[in-house]
Scaffold this active site. Structure first.
Site, PDB file in Angstrom:
ATOM      1  N   ARG A  15      41.552  48.493  59.429  1.00  0.00           N
ATOM      2  CA  ARG A  15      42.051  47.971  58.151  1.00  0.00           C
ATOM      3  C   ARG A  15      43.528  48.246  57.935  1.00  0.00           C
ATOM      4  NH1 ARG A  15      36.549  49.780  56.366  1.00  0.00           N
ATOM      5  NH2 ARG A  15      37.602  51.762  56.225  1.00  0.00           N
TER       6      ARG A  15
ATOM      7  N   GLU B 102      33.125  63.354  60.723  1.00  0.00           N
ATOM      8  CA  GLU B 102      32.078  64.090  60.032  1.00  0.00           C
ATOM      9  C   GLU B 102      30.952  64.476  60.990  1.00  0.00           C
ATOM     10  OE1 GLU B 102      29.871  63.377  55.872  1.00  0.00           O
ATOM     11  OE2 GLU B 102      31.447  61.932  56.331  1.00  0.00           O
TER      12      GLU B 102
END
Length: 177
Positions: A65, A102
């Site tokens: 993005r 994560e």
């Protein structure tokens, strides 16, 4: 640059999607902003205005993005665009950095000849969360000798404290939550 008689709140074009991509996460969806020509134009103009006169010589967009904002920003700042890609996506000689996610790790890379030593670079991504991906991008730019002149985002999730991992750098976000 777009002119308007009333201030435009870009956050009005960011919608909340609860429980995406997993339960308990409130996802900030920027697609309404991208779909609205006025909002997208204003966002790009505001980013460009912030860096006008800063001597930016290359804009680095972080996959994927960051490409959406990085390429038009490079055009507006009259400089080149350099992609930071996921591992294995660039066809020539690269440098790469592994960084923590994560749940595991990821690797991003940059062409070795994409940035000249000493070149003033602006790194751009859509969203600052924990700062992991942009920190890896900083490391890549510095590995090839670039100078980080700024780091720009459309959205910053301040509560995740990603900015703390970017100390010593000029960080700018159009929208903060």
């Amino acid at each position: 640059m777009t002119s308007t008689s009333e201030p435009v709140r870009l956050e009005d074009w960011v919608r909340d999607i609860p429980d995406f991509p997993q339960k308990g996460v409130l996802f900030k969806d920027i697609t309404p902003l991208l779909q609205d020509p006025k909002a997208f134009h204003i966002a790009m103009d505001r980013l460009a205005a912030h860096y006008a006169g800063a001597g930016i010589e290359a804009v680095v967009g972080v996959e994927s993005r960051g490409f959406i904002f990085g390429a038009p920003l490079a055009y507006l700042l009259n400089c080149g665009f350099v992609p930071v890609r996921k591992f294995g996506k660039l066809p020539s000689d690269t440098v790469n950095v592994e960084y923590a996610l994560e749940y595991g790790t990821n690797v991003v890379e940059l062409h070795t000849d994409a940035i000249k030593p000493g070149q003033r670079v602006l790194i751009v991504d859509d969203l600052l969360a924990t700062g992991g991906t942009v920190s890896a991008s900083i490391e890549l730019v510095e590995k090839v000798g670039g100078h980080i002149a700024g780091i720009a985002f459309l959205v910053e999730l301040s509560f995740l404290k990603g900015r703390e991992h970017l100390e010593g750098h000029d960080v700018f976000a159009l929208i903060q939550y």
